[in-house]
Design an enzyme around this catalytic site. Sequence first.
Site, PDB file in Angstrom:
ATOM      1  N   GLU A 138      37.133  31.787  42.541  1.00  0.00           N
ATOM      2  CA  GLU A 138      36.975  33.209  42.194  1.00  0.00           C
ATOM      3  C   GLU A 138      35.591  33.400  41.611  1.00  0.00           C
ATOM      4  OE1 GLU A 138      39.646  34.909  39.264  1.00  0.00           O
ATOM      5  OE2 GLU A 138      41.418  34.355  40.430  1.00  0.00           O
ATOM      6  N   GLU A 146      42.628  47.036  42.084  1.00  0.00           N
ATOM      7  CA  GLU A 146      44.088  46.905  41.940  1.00  0.00           C
ATOM      8  C   GLU A 146      44.559  47.719  40.741  1.00  0.00           C
ATOM      9  OE1 GLU A 146      45.395  42.578  42.642  1.00  0.00           O
ATOM     10  OE2 GLU A 146      43.214  42.457  42.639  1.00  0.00           O
ATOM     11  N   LYS A 158      46.760  46.130  37.763  1.00  0.00           N
ATOM     12  CA  LYS A 158      46.394  44.937  36.999  1.00  0.00           C
ATOM     13  C   LYS A 158      46.372  45.275  35.524  1.00  0.00           C
ATOM     14  CE  LYS A 158      44.239  41.289  37.843  1.00  0.00           C
ATOM     15  NZ  LYS A 158      43.133  40.324  37.752  1.00  0.00           N
ATOM     16  N   GLU A 186      39.204  45.012  34.800  1.00  0.00           N
ATOM     17  CA  GLU A 186      40.124  44.188  35.600  1.00  0.00           C
ATOM     18  C   GLU A 186      40.610  44.929  36.845  1.00  0.00           C
ATOM     19  OE1 GLU A 186      40.910  41.065  35.188  1.00  0.00           O
ATOM     20  OE2 GLU A 186      39.921  40.760  33.254  1.00  0.00           O
TER      21      GLU A 186
END
Length: 335
Positions: A259, A307, A310, A316
Amino acid sequence: MARENAFPLIAIPLLFGVIVSLFPSVASITGVCYGMIGDNLPSKSDVVHQYQSYGILAMRIYKPDGDTFNALKGTDIDVMVGVPNEELTLYANDASAAASWVQNNILAYDGVSFKYIAVGNEVSGDDANNILPAMSKIWDAICSAGRQDRIMVSTAVRFDVLNNTYPPSNSVFSAPFMGPIVQFLNNTGNPLFANIYPYFAYVGNQGDIPLDYALFTATGTVVSDGQFQYQNLFSAMVDSMYSALEKAGGNNVPVVVSETGWPSYGGVGATVQNAQTYNQNLIRFLNYGTPRVPAYMEGYIFAMFNENQKPGDEVERNFGLFNPNQSPVYPIYFN
Ligand SMILES: *[C@@H]1O[C@H](CO)[C@@H](O)[C@H](O)[C@H]1NC(C)=O
Ligand SMILES: *[C@@H]1O[C@H](CO)[C@@H](O)[C@H](O)[C@H]1NC(C)=O
């Protein structure tokens, strides 16, 4: 890593005109992490088509997903699939459960190019003691199935398994569970997966870390470490992993960046421009590797989509290259 012998050794002329011949290396592939923590994301098959249309050659998903696997069948997309943290205790203690996991989630999907299994992601605390036994039982099952030349097994660690990362050559593993894991990876020819976020390093230490160093845009050496000169923080962080691996007996263990990324909104330094600069430079940069290991390397950008479910800080939810409606958050090119 015998399985990588198919790739030719390459040579890269460095700035000083030195020609360095390189390790056997993994192919230079930039993958993208397909996180699914949103209630407005496209269908699995639309997502797979989107990977194909953008030329994204590798996908990381965090747990097995039949719909995604079925959509991936017959594509060339390499897949890193996770064994969820909460299942590690089971496989650590039960070889037949580990073998069933491999049967049901890997062997059952003929035509999917599985490449990596990440046994746990950023596991910490007491649970970390389950990583090695779970990983070795999953690896045994892969070997029993005769897939060990195609599929590698490891675990994805956070940067904070390290201590003394400045300068990179000082770095050591401070997390006690890492020593035996490194031995296992070295002896089985598997890589270490590392989640590497210059963004969070920058946010945590803006006094010492110039933004251009974090974004790959510094115009000269920022950190000098003996024979190694660092112009970007990403390389320094990856080399901190390599340096710690070496000290732990893992000279043979390559790092795959499982990542990395930069958010486009929601916090310090989180702008569309910075996110685009970071990720586009990263894609280019992975072709050259780091000062310590100047070879093609593999990395996965976090993440495909913003997203909306999250948890945690606003950033985030804003690491995506794409919006949930599949429009790009900013232009990005994979080759
Ligand atoms: C990190 O290194 C410093 C200095 O060498 C030491 O004092 C500290 O205890 C170490 N921390 C951990 C978590 O190992
Ligand atoms: C790492 O692996 C290599 C070859 O596979 C081996 O020669 C070396 O002894 C291993 N290192 C350790 C510390 O086990």
